[in-house]
Write an enzyme that holds these catalytic residues in place. Sequence first.
Site, short mmCIF file in Angstrom:
data_model
loop_
_atom_site.label_atom_id
_atom_site.label_comp_id
_atom_site.label_asym_id
_atom_site.label_seq_id
_atom_site.Cartn_x
_atom_site.Cartn_y
_atom_site.Cartn_z
N HIS A 139 7.84 14.42 -33.28
CA HIS A 139 8.22 15.82 -33.43
C HIS A 139 7.62 16.78 -32.41
O HIS A 139 7.16 17.87 -32.76
CB HIS A 139 7.87 16.29 -34.85
CG HIS A 139 8.73 15.71 -35.93
ND1 HIS A 139 10.01 15.27 -35.73
CD2 HIS A 139 8.48 15.48 -37.27
CE1 HIS A 139 10.53 14.81 -36.87
NE2 HIS A 139 9.61 14.91 -37.82
N HIS A 213 13.67 21.03 -39.86
CA HIS A 213 13.03 20.13 -40.81
C HIS A 213 12.92 20.73 -42.22
O HIS A 213 11.93 20.52 -42.92
CB HIS A 213 11.64 19.75 -40.28
CG HIS A 213 11.18 18.39 -40.68
ND1 HIS A 213 10.95 18.03 -41.99
CD2 HIS A 213 10.91 17.29 -39.94
CE1 HIS A 213 10.53 16.77 -42.02
NE2 HIS A 213 10.50 16.29 -40.79
N GLU A 347 17.92 15.89 -41.20
CA GLU A 347 17.62 16.40 -39.87
C GLU A 347 18.70 15.95 -38.90
O GLU A 347 18.79 14.77 -38.57
CB GLU A 347 16.25 15.88 -39.42
CG GLU A 347 15.11 16.25 -40.35
CD GLU A 347 13.95 15.24 -40.28
OE1 GLU A 347 13.38 15.06 -39.20
OE2 GLU A 347 13.64 14.62 -41.31
C1 GLA Z 1 10.36 13.05 -40.26
C2 GLA Z 1 9.94 11.66 -40.06
C3 GLA Z 1 9.10 11.22 -41.21
C4 GLA Z 1 7.92 12.14 -41.39
C5 GLA Z 1 8.38 13.53 -41.56
C6 GLA Z 1 7.23 14.49 -41.62
O1 GLA Z 1 11.31 13.15 -41.23
O2 GLA Z 1 11.00 10.78 -39.86
O3 GLA Z 1 8.66 9.92 -40.99
O4 GLA Z 1 7.09 12.06 -40.27
O5 GLA Z 1 9.23 13.89 -40.49
O6 GLA Z 1 6.28 14.12 -42.55
#
Ligand code: GLA
Length: 382
Positions: A139, A213, A347
């Site tokens: 991220h 997110h 997402e």
């Molecule tokens: C995304 C990732 C997850 C986790 C979340 C945050 O969705 O795919 O594995 O890291 O973000 O906790």
Amino acid sequence: MNAFANGAGPARAALWGCLLSLAVVAPPSAFGDVKGLSKMAYGETKDGEAVDLYTLKNGKITVKVATYGATIVSIGAPDRDGKVEEVTLGFDSLDGYLGEHPYFGATVGRVANRIAKGKFTLDGEAYSLAINNPPNALHGGVKGFNRVVWKAEPVESPDGPSVKMTYTSKDGEEGYPGNLATTVTFTVTADDALRIDYEATTDKATPINLSNHAYFNLAGGADATMLDHELTLAASKYTPVDDTLIPTGAIEPVEGTPLDFRKPTAIGARIAQMEGEPGGYDHNFVLDSGGGKLAFAARVHHPKTGRVVEMSTTEPGVQFYSGNFLDGTNVGKGGLVYKKHYGLCLEAQHFPDSIHHPNFPDAVLRPGETYTQTTVYKFSAR
Ligand code: GLA
């Protein structure tokens, strides 16, 4: 002596009348001409940077977006009886967002999702990113787009109240190449939808993958998981991952697996079969639309309240994450303790680790090109 002391009675009355009528017609916002949009001070970051909170109202929904992390702080949406309640996870004040949390409502970038081992080579040059999700980069890094203050301006839009947020990520920031000028525009339309339009340009080739997110729980702030929500995903395929959640490179059918959500299915119905790593769903689904045009991607229905959120996107993939890492550490809105599976994320994205998989849709932006991404979350109740 002022003008009013000199027998200027009629002029004074006219002036007061004028001021009074202004006060009556002026909306409670700094942007008199953008209907449904208002702004308030939300606080300051630890470095003393001012953060604002924008409220966008249209149709039956109200959306709040903070300039810190271009974060969706709140979405209020009605149930089948018209009762408007909170449908996203997050905090009651900026402090919560400044602390540790798993990207509640945030804009994620420059590259959402994972890059294997935080390393890649582009145009013959090797780049190293922070390993913030060992052994991988996740991220956008330690201080990703979710941890910076975005500039914001109201936008005149025929579709509804709109706020455009901009952020320029410097060449080398978090290890990525190129100055990347990014805009994210949030618009709330009369048909009860939140539309997010992303745009970016760069002066050097860079991987890019922008997403939001938001965690949804359509039960409306209830102390409950979202396992009773029914999910539909317009995806016949997915990208299997290794035990560090990096795609193996394969693209496989969902048919005959617990990842088959082509027909509405309760999220909890088969989640027990996903109990090994990662403890639920955390997978990239390959959308049947193929991406490139705005198309239906997913629908979530909460039978108890009747609330529905329907997602459309121009992206080729969607990460369905069932809040597996929520463990009660974060105390959110109204003091609610967010436990495992209390929220779900959809997402919109290019596939994870695309930079290492030539068979995945290309996720590199080059000078002269414009990156665009549009995702719509539309609310209703039945
Ligand atoms: C995304 C990732 C997850 C986790 C979340 C945050 O969705 O795919 O594995 O890291 O973000 O906790």
